[in-house]
Design an enzyme around this catalytic site. Structure first.
Site, PDB file in Angstrom:
ATOM      1  CB  CYS A 133      46.183   2.375  79.203  1.00  0.00           C
ATOM      2  SG  CYS A 133      47.274   2.384  77.758  1.00  0.00           S
ATOM      3  CB  CYS A 160      46.690   5.554  77.187  1.00  0.00           C
ATOM      4  SG  CYS A 160      46.405   3.905  76.583  1.00  0.00           S
ATOM      5  CG  ASP A 161      45.633   7.573  80.454  1.00  0.00           C
ATOM      6  OD1 ASP A 161      45.428   8.270  79.453  1.00  0.00           O
ATOM      7  OD2 ASP A 161      44.844   6.707  80.850  1.00  0.00           O
TER       8      ASP A 161
END
Ligand code: NDP
Length: 326
Positions: free
Chosen positions: A140, A143-144
């Protein structure tokens, strides 16, 4: 043989942000929800390190911690959170039947499906090792990606997701190397053109991952090979992103619910309703576009409200709780 059949007003399947948010709302609306956690309690977020984009956590929070907080909040309102894996359903009659661990049978007035989706991984030992360590493997970028600012990363995949994520990473990272296993993209032309025209994205066609390299704690590079020439070389990188698709966890519903060609549950637009009365869906099981914790939580709320209203319309003895709207 089945144990005694249990009757439940609201059964929630799945324990990610969608399931727990549905539980919080359903519990506050007197629906006495029972939530089955499934095989990965806490869902996909338990494989994420730091969550920095969920509103309300100015200093960030780890994925597992956030899921424990959500569980606590659901339990505070007396959600019955249980271990167990829903293995079979029968939505063909007026009563919605659900089986847990192939044995326990439950009859439900309403069912909220929050079973999520699982990111696909390549399956290499080295990839799984650094994924489990939280050492630089991610599925992701949204997200990261932030953790790899000004660094060099590698991303695998050639679909719309991979292109979207590579483009997202290119705005944060010094360099993005994209590994495409064929000599062309699967992505739409416009998405492929966007990555081709981004100067800090290098695309390697006919290229696959041989091994994710690291120092035992974190990723330091990726060894790749050209599948035409078998030639190998190493790419320095601190992040390895996998964007080869997701699989919604919806197999057990396929005989009853309308699914799209990938298996995502088709909801009535703008609602959490499915094609079966009293069965609602929230989170990634119906969402191949946004796939964020916060959108999953939002649809979890919708599912509980839809279920509550559905129940109130069907059963005059069930009172809609005003607390839901506080
Ligand atoms: P897709 O299934 O479309 O693409 C998966 C990609 O991963 C393919 O290019 C495939 O390669 C590659 N792949 C699969 N397995 C491997 C492997 N083992 N090694 C290397 N590469 C591999 O998934 P997406 O998640 O990209 O998209 C899912 C759906 O969501 C699509 O319908 C897409 O259009 C849609 N979507 C739309 C977006 C938008 O419109 N903004 C954004 C994101 C997704 P190969 O091509 O060789 O099979």
């Amino acid at each position: 043989m089945s144990e005694t059949i249990e009757k439940v007003k609201c059964l929630i399947i799945g324990s990610g942000p969608a399931g727990y948010t549905a539980a919080i709302y359903a519990a506050r609306a007197n629906m006495k929800p029972v939530l089955y956690q499934g095989t990965q309690p806490g869902g996909q977020l338990t494989t994420t390190n730091e969550v920095e984009n969920f509103p309300g956590y100015p200093d960030g929070i780890t994925g597992p911690e956030m899921m424990m907080e959500l569980q606590k909040q659901a339990e505070r309102f007396e959600t019955d959170v249980r271990d167990g894996w829903v293995t079979k359903v029968d939505f063909s009659g007026d009563v919605h039947k659900v089986w847990v661990n192939d044995t326990k049978e439950i009859h439900c007035d309403t069912v909220i499906i929050s079973t999520g989706a699982s990111a696909k991984y390549l399956g290499l030992d080295s990839e799984q090792k650094y994924l489990k360590l939280g050492g630089g493997v991610s599925a992701c970028a949204v997200c990261d990606g932030f953790f790899y600012r000004n660094q060099e990363v590698v991303i695998v995949g050639a679909g719309d997701s991979a292109c979207e994520e590579a483009h997202y990473l290119s705005k944060l990272c010094k360099k993005v190397t994209m590994l495409v296993r064929r000599d062309e993209f699967r992505a739409s032309k416009i998405m492929a053109a966007r990555v081709k025209n981004t100067p800090n994205i290098e695309i390697l066609f006919n290229t696959e991952t041989d091994e994710v390299l690291g120092d035992g704690q974190v990723v330091t590079g990726v060894r790749v090979f050209n599948n035409q020439t078998q030639e190998k070389h190493e790419i320095p990188a601190t992040g390895f992103f996998v964007a080869i698709g997701h699989k919604p966890n919806t197999d057990i519903f396929k005989d009853f619910l309308n699914l799209d060609e990938t298996g995502y549950i088709i909801n009535v637009p703008g609602t959490s309703k499915t094609n079966i009365e009293g069965v609602f869906v929230s989170g990634d099981a119906a969402d191949h576009v946004y796939r964020q914790a916060v959108t999953a939580a939002g649809t979890g709320c919708m599912a509980a409200l839809d279920a509550e209203r559905w129940l109130a319309a069907k059963d005059s003895t069930f009172e809609v709780s005003t607390s839901t709207y506080n």
